[in-house]
Write a protein that holds these residues in place. Structure first.
Motif, PDB file in Angstrom:
ATOM      1  N   GLU A   1       0.848  -1.179   0.000  1.00  0.00           N
ATOM      2  CA  GLU A   1       0.000   0.000   0.000  1.00  0.00           C
ATOM      3  C   GLU A   1       0.889   1.235   0.000  1.00  0.00           C
ATOM      4  O   GLU A   1       2.033   1.199   0.484  1.00  0.00           O
TER       5      GLU A   1
ATOM      6  N   ASP B   1       0.436   5.535   0.750  1.00  0.00           N
ATOM      7  CA  ASP B   1      -0.424   6.636   1.185  1.00  0.00           C
ATOM      8  C   ASP B   1       0.037   7.899   0.463  1.00  0.00           C
ATOM      9  O   ASP B   1       1.154   8.380   0.678  1.00  0.00           O
TER      10      ASP B   1
ATOM     11  N   HIS C   1      -1.404  10.932   0.575  1.00  0.00           N
ATOM     12  CA  HIS C   1      -1.699  12.217   1.217  1.00  0.00           C
ATOM     13  C   HIS C   1      -0.404  13.030   1.264  1.00  0.00           C
ATOM     14  O   HIS C   1       0.657  12.520   1.651  1.00  0.00           O
TER      15      HIS C   1
ATOM     16  N   LYS D   1       2.062  13.011   4.053  1.00  0.00           N
ATOM     17  CA  LYS D   1       2.843  11.804   4.238  1.00  0.00           C
ATOM     18  C   LYS D   1       4.061  11.777   3.314  1.00  0.00           C
ATOM     19  O   LYS D   1       4.976  10.962   3.516  1.00  0.00           O
TER      20      LYS D   1
ATOM     21  N   VAL E   1      -3.829   4.628  -1.536  1.00  0.00           N
ATOM     22  CA  VAL E   1      -4.612   5.472  -0.631  1.00  0.00           C
ATOM     23  C   VAL E   1      -4.509   6.908  -1.121  1.00  0.00           C
ATOM     24  O   VAL E   1      -3.433   7.521  -1.083  1.00  0.00           O
TER      25      VAL E   1
ATOM     26  N   TYR F   1      -9.908   1.498   4.720  1.00  0.00           N
ATOM     27  CA  TYR F   1      -9.638   2.761   4.029  1.00  0.00           C
ATOM     28  C   TYR F   1     -10.912   3.561   3.749  1.00  0.00           C
ATOM     29  O   TYR F   1     -10.832   4.702   3.282  1.00  0.00           O
TER      30      TYR F   1
ATOM     31  N   ALA G   1      -9.535   4.762  -1.068  1.00  0.00           N
ATOM     32  CA  ALA G   1      -8.441   3.973  -1.633  1.00  0.00           C
ATOM     33  C   ALA G   1      -8.923   3.197  -2.847  1.00  0.00           C
ATOM     34  O   ALA G   1     -10.107   2.861  -2.959  1.00  0.00           O
TER      35      ALA G   1
END
Length: 339
Positions: free
Chosen positions: A251, A253, A255, A258, A297, A330, A334
């Motif tokens: 996975e 992320d 965002h 992040k 995500v 999620y 996601a």
């Protein structure tokens, strides 16, 4: 504009037709509506004079620029046209800024024709006219108000060649005028030699060619989507990195907080570019290691990043399927990808 008792008029805003009963004070006119039979006072500026039965005069009082030029009575081409533009509908502005247009049916061919033209608003026929359309001729067929464009006016034309051998094949056209396209079609109209909003209807008076039937194999080849070539960015699965695959986290992320600590100083375009770069690197690694399922995500937001990711996944031949559905971990933020 002067109105006399008995004159046929049309209400500009409601397009109802009526007859003038008498002229009132302060610019008002008493009108009897033809359909309801009611008599109502109407401001003179909200009325348009219709053509009287049996007369050939325009439906409104003459005004500068709206009279039919003498050169349009029996026009002769002043030079040899290199290419005919066929049958066209032209809307000539009568004032500036334009609030009203005079409508012409143009026969820019060397052959005579007969026609029938209807102006329709929805199911209601507003105006209808028919007659002969000589070669190289511009025929005035009515007026159109600027406000009428919002009501979706539709012109329905039937036209045939008229020759000594008889009538030619029937040509039919339905043209719905939309404000956005109307103002994009301003150019010099043939025969009128002035600026107009121009709409081609028929390229000639000949019958349109019927399309040739297409057999199934030809249709299949024409509609088949070309297979996507493997991208140089995504390399074949390597069977020699089992330890790296075991440590791989399926996975990513995306965002921005992040990915970058200084994300508050970045523009929206820079944020999207950084997120997509991270997505590309993650997918390259997942494909190289032979991962079977990964999660991207991206959050919910306005969906811009989600849509960009979906667009890129569609271009990857290694992707078997992907979906953006509710996930207990999620939520809706996601996309699940099968490789």
């Amino acid at each position: 504009m002067l109105f006399t008792p008995g004159a046929r008029v049309k209400l500009v805003h409601t397009r109802e037709k009526g007859v003038v009963v008498r002229v009132l004070d302060e610019g008002m006119v008493l009108v009897r509506l033809l359909e309801e039979g009611l008599e109502i006072p109407v401001a003179a500026e909200d009325l348009r004079l219709l053509e009287a039965a049996g007369q050939s005069a325009p439906r409104k009082s003459p005004r500068p620029g709206s009279e039919r030029p003498a050169s349009l009575q029996d026009p002769e081409p002043q030079f040899t046209r290199l290419k005919s533009e066929g049958i066209l509908l032209a809307f000539v502005p009568l004032n500036a800024p334009p609030t009203e247009f005079q409508t012409f049916l143009l026969n820019d061919t060397s052959r005579h024709a007969v026609f029938s033209l209807r102006l329709r608003f929805g199911d209601q026929v507003e105006e209808e006219c028919s007659g002969k359309l000589p070669a190289h001729h511009a025929e005035p067929v009515g007026h159109l108000l600027l406000d009428d464009l919002n009501d979706g006016p539709t012109y329905e034309l039937e036209c045939r060649e008229d020759s000594t051998a008889g009538l030619g094949p029937l040509l039919q056209k339905s043209l719905k005028i939309k404000p956005k396209t109307f103002f994009k079609k301003f150019k010099t109209a043939p025969l009128l030699h002035k600026g107009a909003h121009l709409f081609p209807l028929f390229p000639s008076l000949d019958a349109p060619e019927s399309p040739q039937e297409e057999d199934l194999p030809t249709y299949t080849r024409r509609r088949a989507r070309p297979r996507s070539a493997p991208s140089d960015l995504y390399r074949p699965v390597s069977p020699y990195a089992p330890d790296e695959l075991a440590a791989f986290v399926p996975e990513v992320d995306l965002h921005i907080d992040k990915l970058r600590s200084d994300w508050r100083k970045l523009s929206k375009a820079e944020i999207l570019r950084i997120q997509l770069d991270a997505f590309d690197r993650f997918m390259e690694k997942a494909i190289r290691l032979g991962a079977e399922r990964v999660f991207i995500v991206h959050g919910v937001g306005k969906g811009r990043l989600r849509d960009e990711i979906a667009s890129r996944l569609l271009q990857m031949p290694e992707v078997r399927s992907f979906k953006n559905e509710y996930h207990p971990r999620y939520g809706w933020g996601a996309t699940e990808v099968e490789l």
